[in-house]
Design an enzyme around this catalytic site. Structure first.
Site, mmCIF file in Angstrom:
data_model
loop_
_atom_site.group_PDB
_atom_site.id
_atom_site.type_symbol
_atom_site.label_atom_id
_atom_site.label_comp_id
_atom_site.label_asym_id
_atom_site.label_seq_id
_atom_site.Cartn_x
_atom_site.Cartn_y
_atom_site.Cartn_z
ATOM 1 N N GLU B 68 -53.288 82.431 -126.511
ATOM 2 C CA GLU B 68 -53.606 82.237 -125.003
ATOM 3 C C GLU B 68 -53.693 83.407 -124.220
ATOM 4 O OE1 GLU B 68 -52.304 80.239 -126.895
ATOM 5 O OE2 GLU B 68 -53.485 78.297 -127.187
ATOM 6 N N PHE B 94 -51.595 74.166 -122.938
ATOM 7 C CA PHE B 94 -51.255 75.466 -123.689
ATOM 8 C C PHE B 94 -51.608 76.452 -122.765
ATOM 9 C CE2 PHE B 94 -52.751 72.715 -127.084
ATOM 10 C CZ PHE B 94 -51.517 72.343 -127.380
ATOM 11 N N HIS B 135 -49.985 67.082 -124.647
ATOM 12 C CA HIS B 135 -51.660 66.872 -124.455
ATOM 13 C C HIS B 135 -51.833 66.081 -123.183
ATOM 14 C CE1 HIS B 135 -50.626 68.137 -128.652
ATOM 15 N NE2 HIS B 135 -52.179 68.687 -128.788
HETATM 16 C C1 LIG Z 1 -50.368 77.433 -128.285
HETATM 17 C C2 LIG Z 1 -51.198 76.513 -128.752
HETATM 18 N N1 LIG Z 1 -52.512 76.846 -128.652
HETATM 19 C C3 LIG Z 1 -53.379 75.686 -128.962
HETATM 20 C C4 LIG Z 1 -52.640 74.651 -129.706
HETATM 21 C C5 LIG Z 1 -53.658 73.518 -130.140
HETATM 22 N N2 LIG Z 1 -53.678 73.455 -131.798
HETATM 23 C C6 LIG Z 1 -52.721 72.624 -132.405
HETATM 24 S S1 LIG Z 1 -52.704 73.024 -134.076
HETATM 25 C C7 LIG Z 1 -53.912 74.291 -133.986
HETATM 26 C C8 LIG Z 1 -54.337 75.222 -135.066
HETATM 27 C C9 LIG Z 1 -53.022 75.502 -135.668
HETATM 28 O O1 LIG Z 1 -53.400 76.260 -136.888
HETATM 29 P P1 LIG Z 1 -52.205 77.061 -138.032
HETATM 30 O O2 LIG Z 1 -51.073 77.454 -137.187
HETATM 31 O O3 LIG Z 1 -52.786 77.773 -138.724
HETATM 32 O O4 LIG Z 1 -51.733 75.640 -138.704
HETATM 33 P P2 LIG Z 1 -52.453 74.400 -139.453
HETATM 34 O O5 LIG Z 1 -52.873 73.318 -138.465
HETATM 35 O O6 LIG Z 1 -53.728 74.997 -140.015
HETATM 36 O O7 LIG Z 1 -51.235 74.105 -140.501
HETATM 37 C C10 LIG Z 1 -54.241 74.393 -132.553
HETATM 38 C C11 LIG Z 1 -55.357 75.437 -132.204
HETATM 39 C C12 LIG Z 1 -51.439 74.505 -129.845
HETATM 40 N N3 LIG Z 1 -50.756 73.416 -130.506
HETATM 41 N N4 LIG Z 1 -50.525 75.500 -129.436
#
Ligand SMILES: Cc1ncc(C[n+]2csc(CCOP(=O)(O)OP(=O)(O)O)c2C)c(N)n1
Lengths: 342, 332
Positions: B68, B94, B135
Site C-alpha cells: 500500500e 489497510f 476488516h
Molecule cells: C497490508 C495488506 N493489504 C491487503 C490485504 C488483503 N489481503 C489479504 S490476503 C491477501 C493476499 C495474500 O497473498 P500472499 O501473501 O501471497 O498469501 P496467500 O494468501 O496467497 O497465502 C490480500 C491482498 C492484507 N491482508 N494486508
C-alpha cells in the site's frame, strides 16, 4: 526427499507425529469450510488446503520455548503449539472459549503462553515484531528462536524488508519463511515481483536462503531444523522459500477462476498428505490400515471439538469494553521468559 | 466513442454507482487510471472494477503488488506529473500501511512547495459485516487531523457517484470512504446526465424541526429510520448528512442547529477524538446561544471493532440508541 535421507535424519515417531497433524489440519479445515458453506461461519475463511506440510513441518522442528509468528495459512502450527481444535472452532464461531474470546475471528489468534504471536491481517506486520522477539532472546542470552512467515504477496511490503534487514544486521535468532503458493488473492507471482524465486530477496540482506519443496513435510522439517540450529547457535537468520500451490480460493467465497485448472491438476498429484503416506509406506512406518485409523481418529476429534465449540457460550455484548488496556497484573502474568527456566 | 451518459437507467446499487463514476470518469478523462490489489482480472475484492481491465487495458487498470505504501506513493508521483490516479484499498483498514505517504507527502506537498496532488484513495470502510478488527474499521478520524486532505463519505448511490466524480476532478488528495455495509443494500435511480456532488457540501436528508441528527455514512440510514419511528410520537428529526468530512460544511451544521436548537452527533467510528467530537466542539463554540439542551454524541465505544456477533451488535450504534437519545433530548 530421498528415503534414506529421511529415515536417517527423522525418527519414526516424529514422522508419525507430523502425519497425524497433517491429517488433523486437513480434517479441521475441511470441517471449517463445510461450516462456512452452511453459513455458520461468517467473515473470512482462509485455509491451508494442500499446503499443510509447511506449518506442520516447521512447527514440528521447534523446541517448547520457541516462538512463532505464523501467517494466515498455518493452521498446523497453531495446533502443534497447543491451540486445540475446540478452541479453533470456538474462535471461528465467535465463542468466548476461543483464544480471542470472540474479539477476533478465524486465524487471527495468538497466545504467548504457547509461544504464538497473534496474527494481524495486515500482511507482514508481524515480521518486524518477530525480529524484536528474537532481539529480546539475544539480549538476554536465551537459546530461544523465532520462526516467522508470510506469503509471496506479503514479501512485497516494506515491513518484510525492514525485518529481514534488521535481523541480518544484528544476526538475530530468527528464521523467516515465505509460503510461495504462487498467488496472492488473484495476483499471480509475475505481477507481484520481477523474480521467479522469492529466495532471491534474502541475498539483498546478506542472509542465506534456500528453496524447499513445501509439499514435502520431511523436507520442510529438516530445512527448518537447519535454520533453527543456526539461529540458536548465534549464526543469525535464514530465509526459506517453501514452494507450494494454493489449492482453494483465497477465501472460501472465491472460486479462483483466475487459476489455470491444469496448474491445480498438476499440484493435486503432489498433495502433501498423499506424499507423506507414500513416504511412510516406503519407510515401512505406516500402511493403509494405519492411515485409516488416523483419519477416523482426527474426524472424531474434530467432531468432539465442534461439539465443544457449539456448546460454548457466546460473549456478552459488554465484554467488548474489556481489555483495551493492560493492567500491571496482566503484564506480570505475561509469558515473556523461557518456560523451562522458570 | 462512448459518452459519459452511456449507463443504463433504472435502479442501481451504491456499489454500482461507484463503478459507474469510475467508468464515466475514465471515459471522460484519459488521465484517470486505477491502481490497487486484485482490481484487474478479478475486478476487485468487491467487484467494483469488474470488466474494467478488458475495457481499459492493463496500463489504466493496474494490479499492484501487495504494498500500500508503495502504490499510494506511486499515485502521488503520477498525480504530480499530470495523471489522475484513483487507488483502491482492498479494505480501508489497510490504509494504515500507507499512512506515512498520505499524511506526510500527499497532504503537505502543496502547502510546503506548491505541488498539487490530485488523487483519490477509495477506502471501503465500516462494520456490520462480521469482518472483525481488521476488516471493519472507520479510519477517517486518523486523517481528519491532517490538514491538506479532503475526506468524503457518501451514504446514498446518488452521492456515491457524484462525490466520486467530484473527488476525481478535485485538485487535492481526497480519501473517499465508501461504506461496505451499504454496497448492495441500497438502490436508487440516478440521473442519466453527468453530475457531481460538490465536496464541502452537507445535505439535509430529512428536514425536521425538533432535533438535528448530524451524521454520515451508514449511520444516515439509522437516523432516517429513527426519524420515521419518532415521527409517530411527534418528535421531528432533521437528518443532516455531512457527506464531506473535511472540510466540514459548518454553515449547514450551524443553520440546522439554529433551527432545531438541539443536536445529536452520530457516527460509527470510536467516540473519542472522532469527527463527532469536532462537530460537538464547533456547536459549543458557535451555536451556544441557540442550544436548548446538551449536545448528545452517539458513537462506537473506544475499542477495536470486535468479530463475534453479540460483541459487534453491542459495539455498533443502533436505531434504538438514537430513538432513546432523541426522546430524552426532546423532553429537555
Ligand atoms: C497490508 C495488506 N493489504 C491487503 C490485504 C488483503 N489481503 C489479504 S490476503 C491477501 C493476499 C495474500 O497473498 P500472499 O501473501 O501471497 O498469501 P496467500 O494468501 O496467497 O497465502 C490480500 C491482498 C492484507 N491482508 N494486508
Amino acid at each position: 526427499m530421498d528415503l534414506a535421507d529421511v529415515t536417517s535424519q527423522i525418527k519414526r515417531a516424529d514422522l508419525l507425529h507430523m502425519y497425524y497433524y497433517l491429517r488433523l489440519t486437513r480434517a479441521l479445515e475441511d470441517r471449517i469450510t463445510a461450516l462456512y458453506r452452511q453459513g455458520r461461519i461468517v467473515g473470512g475463511c482462509y485455509t491451508s488446503h494442500g499446503m499443510e506440510a509447511i506449518a506442520v513441518g516447521y512447527a514440528s522442528a521447534l523446541e517448547r520455548d520457541d516462538v512463532i509468528a505464523p501467517f494466515h495459512r498455518d493452521m498446523g502450527a497453531f495446533l502443534i503449539r497447543g491451540i486445540t481444535p475446540g478452541e479453533v472452532l470456538a474462535q471461528y464461531l465467535g465463542k468466548r472459549t476461543g483464544p480471542t474470546k470472540g474479539k477476533d475471528g478465524n486465524v487471527h489468534m495468538g497466545d504467548l503462553k504457547r509461544g504464538i504471536i497473534g496474527f494481524v491481517s495486515h500482511l507482514a506486520d508481524n515480521l518486524p515484531v518477530a525480529t524484536g522477539a528474537a532481539l529480546a532472546f539475544k539480549m538476554r542470552g536465551e537459546s530461544r528462536i523465532v520462526v516467522a512467515g508470510t506469503g509471496d504477496g506479503g514479501t512485497s511490503r516494506g515491513d518484510f524488508h525492514e525485518a529481514m534487514n534488521f535481523a541480518a544486521v544484528r544476526k538475530l535468532p530468527v528464521v523467516f519463511f515465505c509460503t510461495n503458493n504462487q498467488y496472492a488473492y488473484s495476483t499471480p507471482l509475475r505481477l507481484q515481483m520481477a523474480i521467479t524465486d522469492v529466495v532471491e530477496r534474502a541475498k539483498a540482506y546478506g542472509m542465506p536462503g534456500e528453496i524447499v519443496d513445501g509439499n514435502d513435510v520431511a523436507a520442510v522439517y529438516l530445512a527448518s531444523k537447519r535454520g533453527i540450529a543456526k539461529a540458536r547457535a548465534g549464526e543469525g537468520p535464514t530465509f526459506f522459500e517453501f514452494k507450494t500451490m494454493r489449492m482453494h480460493g483465497h477465501s472460501e467465497h472465491d472460486p479462483a477462476k483466475y487459476v489455470p485448472p491444469e496448474l491445480l491438476e498438476e499440484w493435486k498429484k503432489r498433495d502433501p498428505i498423499l506424499a507423506a503416506e507414500r513416504l511412510l509406506i516406503e519407510a515401512g512406518y505406516g500402511d493403509e490400515t494405519y492411515f485409516h485409523e488416523i483419519l477416523e481418529r482426527v474426524k472424531k476429534e474434530v467432531e468432539a471439538a465442534l461439539e465443544f465449540a457449539e456448546k460454548s457460550p457466546l460473549p456478552e455484548g459488554p465484554e467488548v469494553l474489556e481489555g483495551v488496556f493492560a493492567t500491571d497484573a496482566d503484564l506480570s502474568h505475561q509469558a515473556t521468559h523461557s518456560r523451562s527456566a522458570a | 466513442m462512448t459518452t459519459a451518459t452511456s449507463h443504463a437507467t433504472g435502479e442501481v446499487t451504491y456499489l454500482e454507482a461507484i463503478s459507474q463514476a469510475l467508468d464515466e470518469e475514465m471515459m471522460r478523462d484519459e488521465r484517470v487510471f486505477l491502481m490497487g490489489e486484485d482490481i484487474g482480472q478479478y475486478g476487485g475484492a468487491f467487484r467494483i472494477t469488474e470488466g474494467f481491465l478488458d475495457k481499459y487495458g492493463e496500463w489504466r487498470i493496474l494490479d499492484t503488488p501487495l504494498a500500500e505504501s508503495g502504490f499510494v506513493g506511486a499515485a502521488i508521483g503520477a498525480a504530480m506529473m499530470g495523471l489522475r490516479p484513483v487507488v483502491e484499498m482492498q479494505f480501508a483498514d489497510f490504509i494504515s500501511c500507507a499512512f506515512d505517504q498520505i499524511t506526510e507527502v500527499a497532504a503537505k506537498n502543496h502547502y510546503r512547495w506548491g505541488a498539487a496532488v490530485p488523487m483519490v484513495i477509495r477506502a471501503p470502510f465500516g462494520g456490520g459485516i462480521h469482518g472483525g478488527p481488521f476488516h471493519s474499521e472507520c479510519p477517517e478520524g486518523w486523517f481528519f487531523h491532517s490538514p491538506g486532505l479532503k475526506l468524503v463519505a457518501p451514504s446514498t448511490p446518488y452521492d456515491a457517484k457524484g462525490l466520486l466524480k467530484a473527488a476525481i476532478r478535485d485538485p487535492n488528495p481526497v480519501i473517499y470512504f465508501e461504506h461496505k455495509f451499504l454496497y448492495r443494500r441500497i438502490k436508487a435511480t440516478l440521473p442519466t446526465d453527468d453530475y457531481i456532488v460538490p465536496i464541502g457540501k452537507a445535505d439535509v436528508k430529512r428536514p425536521g424541526n425538533d432535533i438535528s441528527v448530524i451524521t454520515y455514512g451508514a449511520m444516515v440510514h439509522l437516523a432516517l429510520e429513527a426519524a420515521q419511528m419518532l415521527a409517530k410520537e411527534g418528535i421531528d428529526l432533521e437528518v443532516v448528512d455531512l457527506r464531506t468530512l473535511a472540510p466540514l460544511d459548518k454553515e449547514a451544521i450551524f443553520s440546522s442547529v439554529h433551527k432545531t436548537s438541539k443536536a445529536i452527533v452520530l457516527h460509527e467510528d470510536n467516540k473519542t477524538g472522532g469527527i463527532g467530537a469536532e462537530v460537538a466542539a464547533l456547536l459549543a463554540e458557535e451555536c451556544f446561544d441557540s442550544l436548548d439542551g446538551p449536545i448528545v454524541r452517539i458513537a462506537a465505544p473506544d475499542t477495536p471493532v470486535p468479530f463475534s456477533t453479540p460483541l459487534e451488535e453491542f459495539f455498533l450504534p443502533k436505531t434504538s440508541d438514537i430513538v432513546a437519545a432523541a426522546r430524552k433530548l426532546a423532553a429537555y
